[in-house]
Design a protein around this motif. Sequence first.
Motif, short mmCIF file in Angstrom:
data_model
loop_
_atom_site.label_atom_id
_atom_site.label_comp_id
_atom_site.label_asym_id
_atom_site.label_seq_id
_atom_site.Cartn_x
_atom_site.Cartn_y
_atom_site.Cartn_z
N ASP A 75 6.91 -2.52 -23.77
CA ASP A 75 7.35 -3.68 -23.94
C ASP A 75 9.00 -4.42 -24.52
O ASP A 75 8.55 -5.55 -24.50
CB ASP A 75 5.79 -4.30 -24.89
N SER A 115 2.71 -4.37 -30.03
CA SER A 115 3.09 -3.98 -28.53
C SER A 115 1.94 -2.19 -29.43
O SER A 115 1.00 -2.89 -28.06
CB SER A 115 4.11 -3.47 -28.92
N TYR A 160 1.14 1.42 -18.25
CA TYR A 160 2.41 1.50 -19.36
C TYR A 160 3.74 2.61 -19.00
O TYR A 160 4.70 2.50 -18.99
CB TYR A 160 1.59 1.72 -20.74
#
Length: 321
Positions: A275, A286, A305
């Motif tokens: 992020d 986040s 991610y």
Amino acid sequence: KKESVTLLSTISVENINVLKGQSQNLLINLHKLNDIRRLNEYLIACHSKAVPGGMLVGSFIPLKRARHKLRSKMPKFIFLIIYPIHFLFYRVFPKLPKLRHLYFILTKGRSRNISKAEIFGRLHFCGYKIIAQKLIDNTFYFIAQKLNTISTEEFPSYGPIIGLKRVGFNGKIITIHKFRTMHPYSEFIQKELFENQNLNPSGKIKDDFRITNWGKIMRSLFIDELPQFYDWFQGKVKIVGVRALSEHYLSLYPEDLQKERIKQKPGLMPPYYADMPKSFDEILDSERTYLKRKSEKSFSTDFIYFWRGLINILFRGARSS
């Protein structure tokens, strides 16, 4: 009272041990700490002789000023040749188990290169709080107040690979390994630095003098994180997950997020890299978003991610600080 103030100029712990226990309101040593071989033993001895709340006054030549002092004694081209050897002998040798003995035989422990962060960390480890400090010329002077407790840490980190106490799964305290990027004993002054300097926008302590120059390079290249693969093999962490935090740093988080964090194992690649938040509040947001998605779709969340974080590291300059 006159008898409660002692002025010394010594490197010998024996000269401290002869004082009556818990008798000193003020203990001043004019000799620099750089020449005291068993530094922790000396500080703990002083601690045992001070009354509760008693003061210890001392001085030392910090690492950066020692370099400046050496540079002023010779032309630059000679300094560039001499300094790496000087640094290796006075800074690296005392930290390596076998070479340490040779170093102390040759130097008797005198003129050791030692950083401000290490001195302050040792003082906290040995039961003191820094209440005043002043740099005059090349010498750093301090006043430290005795606290009631000495650290119970049996083996404070000193070598190139350090073990850091972190909060893991279900709140269990685990040991995370890294290559050293901070001066020795730096972990013992984290809370005080936060209280005095607070956090920068990225959620790190402002003007953190504990980080070494080579440590900044290692962090930018992620070299410092490599020993954590050992922790991964042991099952203490996973590849993707929130970063393992110290108890103090975790205490800065909202209580609801603290509870959510410990429901998962910490990870080597935190959502920070996916992020790229720009403030402490954005870091919290986040992590909340990651943990919520993780609870709903575990595998796909970590997969997304991981690749987002890797792309940001390789192409967008995401770095560890």
